[in-house]
Design a protein around this motif. Sequence first.
Motif, PDB file in Angstrom:
ATOM      1  N   ALA A  48       2.967   4.824 -13.810  1.00 29.82           N
ATOM      2  CA  ALA A  48       2.945   4.322 -15.192  1.00 29.82           C
ATOM      3  C   ALA A  48       3.932   3.168 -15.358  1.00 29.82           C
ATOM      4  O   ALA A  48       3.620   2.150 -15.992  1.00 29.82           O
ATOM      5  N   ILE A  49       5.123   3.307 -14.784  1.00 33.56           N
ATOM      6  CA  ILE A  49       6.134   2.243 -14.881  1.00 33.56           C
ATOM      7  C   ILE A  49       5.638   0.987 -14.179  1.00 33.56           C
ATOM      8  O   ILE A  49       5.710  -0.118 -14.733  1.00 33.56           O
ATOM      9  N   ASP A  50       5.134   1.143 -12.974  1.00 35.61           N
ATOM     10  CA  ASP A  50       4.653  -0.013 -12.206  1.00 35.61           C
ATOM     11  C   ASP A  50       3.491  -0.722 -12.884  1.00 35.61           C
ATOM     12  O   ASP A  50       3.331  -1.933 -12.738  1.00 35.61           O
ATOM     13  N   GLN A  51       2.680   0.030 -13.622  1.00 37.31           N
ATOM     14  CA  GLN A  51       1.526  -0.547 -14.315  1.00 37.31           C
ATOM     15  C   GLN A  51       1.882  -1.065 -15.708  1.00 37.31           C
ATOM     16  O   GLN A  51       1.007  -1.521 -16.435  1.00 37.31           O
ATOM     17  N   GLY A  52       3.169  -0.957 -16.069  1.00 40.77           N
ATOM     18  CA  GLY A  52       3.597  -1.447 -17.374  1.00 40.77           C
ATOM     19  C   GLY A  52       3.192  -0.546 -18.526  1.00 40.77           C
ATOM     20  O   GLY A  52       3.217  -0.958 -19.681  1.00 40.77           O
ATOM     21  N   ARG A  53       2.840   0.683 -18.229  1.00 42.56           N
ATOM     22  CA  ARG A  53       2.452   1.647 -19.275  1.00 42.56           C
ATOM     23  C   ARG A  53       3.690   2.456 -19.672  1.00 42.56           C
ATOM     24  O   ARG A  53       3.807   3.631 -19.395  1.00 42.56           O
ATOM     25  N   ARG A  54       4.588   1.772 -20.333  1.00 41.72           N
ATOM     26  CA  ARG A  54       5.881   2.369 -20.671  1.00 41.72           C
ATOM     27  C   ARG A  54       5.737   3.554 -21.616  1.00 41.72           C
ATOM     28  O   ARG A  54       6.447   4.543 -21.477  1.00 41.72           O
ATOM     29  N   GLU A  55       4.831   3.473 -22.580  1.00 41.33           N
ATOM     30  CA  GLU A  55       4.625   4.603 -23.504  1.00 41.33           C
ATOM     31  C   GLU A  55       4.142   5.842 -22.751  1.00 41.33           C
ATOM     32  O   GLU A  55       4.575   6.960 -23.041  1.00 41.33           O
ATOM     33  N   ALA A  56       3.250   5.651 -21.787  1.00 46.73           N
ATOM     34  CA  ALA A  56       2.762   6.782 -20.988  1.00 46.73           C
ATOM     35  C   ALA A  56       3.904   7.376 -20.169  1.00 46.73           C
ATOM     36  O   ALA A  56       4.035   8.599 -20.066  1.00 46.73           O
ATOM     37  N   ALA A  57       4.748   6.514 -19.604  1.00 44.42           N
ATOM     38  CA  ALA A  57       5.890   7.001 -18.834  1.00 44.42           C
ATOM     39  C   ALA A  57       6.874   7.734 -19.739  1.00 44.42           C
ATOM     40  O   ALA A  57       7.412   8.781 -19.365  1.00 44.42           O
ATOM     41  N   LEU A  58       7.081   7.205 -20.931  1.00 42.76           N
ATOM     42  CA  LEU A  58       7.977   7.837 -21.896  1.00 42.76           C
ATOM     43  C   LEU A  58       7.481   9.238 -22.260  1.00 42.76           C
ATOM     44  O   LEU A  58       8.248  10.204 -22.255  1.00 42.76           O
ATOM     45  N   LEU A  59       6.201   9.368 -22.535  1.00 39.82           N
ATOM     46  CA  LEU A  59       5.618  10.668 -22.868  1.00 39.82           C
ATOM     47  C   LEU A  59       5.713  11.634 -21.691  1.00 39.82           C
ATOM     48  O   LEU A  59       6.039  12.815 -21.864  1.00 39.82           O
ATOM     49  N   ARG A  60       5.479  11.129 -20.485  1.00 41.82           N
ATOM     50  CA  ARG A  60       5.541  11.987 -19.288  1.00 41.82           C
ATOM     51  C   ARG A  60       6.965  12.506 -19.074  1.00 41.82           C
ATOM     52  O   ARG A  60       7.181  13.677 -18.768  1.00 41.82           O
ATOM     53  N   ALA A  61       7.955  11.613 -19.240  1.00 45.19           N
ATOM     54  CA  ALA A  61       9.358  12.022 -19.094  1.00 45.19           C
ATOM     55  C   ALA A  61       9.738  13.031 -20.177  1.00 45.19           C
ATOM     56  O   ALA A  61      10.438  14.013 -19.910  1.00 45.19           O
ATOM     57  N   HIS A  62       9.259  12.793 -21.394  1.00 49.07           N
ATOM     58  CA  HIS A  62       9.549  13.705 -22.509  1.00 49.07           C
ATOM     59  C   HIS A  62       8.965  15.097 -22.241  1.00 49.07           C
ATOM     60  O   HIS A  62       9.628  16.116 -22.457  1.00 49.07           O
ATOM     61  N   THR A  63       7.744  15.133 -21.753  1.00 51.80           N
ATOM     62  CA  THR A  63       7.084  16.406 -21.440  1.00 51.80           C
ATOM     63  C   THR A  63       7.838  17.150 -20.344  1.00 51.80           C
ATOM     64  O   THR A  63       8.106  18.348 -20.454  1.00 51.80           O
ATOM     65  N   LEU A  64       8.208  16.425 -19.299  1.00 46.61           N
ATOM     66  CA  LEU A  64       8.949  17.034 -18.200  1.00 46.61           C
ATOM     67  C   LEU A  64      10.286  17.579 -18.698  1.00 46.61           C
ATOM     68  O   LEU A  64      10.675  18.701 -18.350  1.00 46.61           O
TER      69      LEU A  64
END
Length: 124
Positions: free
Chosen positions: A36-52
């Motif tokens: 997600a970070i490499d693809q520039g999908r910061r919101e998706a990465a943020l949600l994934r980190a929050h879930t974890l």
Amino acid sequence: MATGLVFMGGSERLYRKALVTFVATQAGAPEDLRQAIDQGRREAALLRAHTLKGLAGYLGAAALQAAAGRLEGLLGQSESPGHAIDVELQATAQALHAVLAAAQRAFPDGLPEASSLAPRPADA
């Protein structure tokens, strides 16, 4: 992880089921985050980190919760340096691997399916 057992009312069966589900759904989190970070999908990465972070807290995995929380904080900033994100992603991956290793020790014969840990009618 004793804290997680407290969150589950002391039910070892429920804790084991939550742990098995956690392993099944979160083992790939570092790779998902990196992609997600490499693809520039910061919101998706943020949600994934929050879930974890939340699931780690639920299990009482404090080091993982803290690492994922730091990563979430960096991802939530518009100007976070990439290097800082990489460092926290690595720390999160290491903390997750420690939790996965603990789960492996808890189930030396392999992790059961979560459904096999469901309460039986007599347990309800």
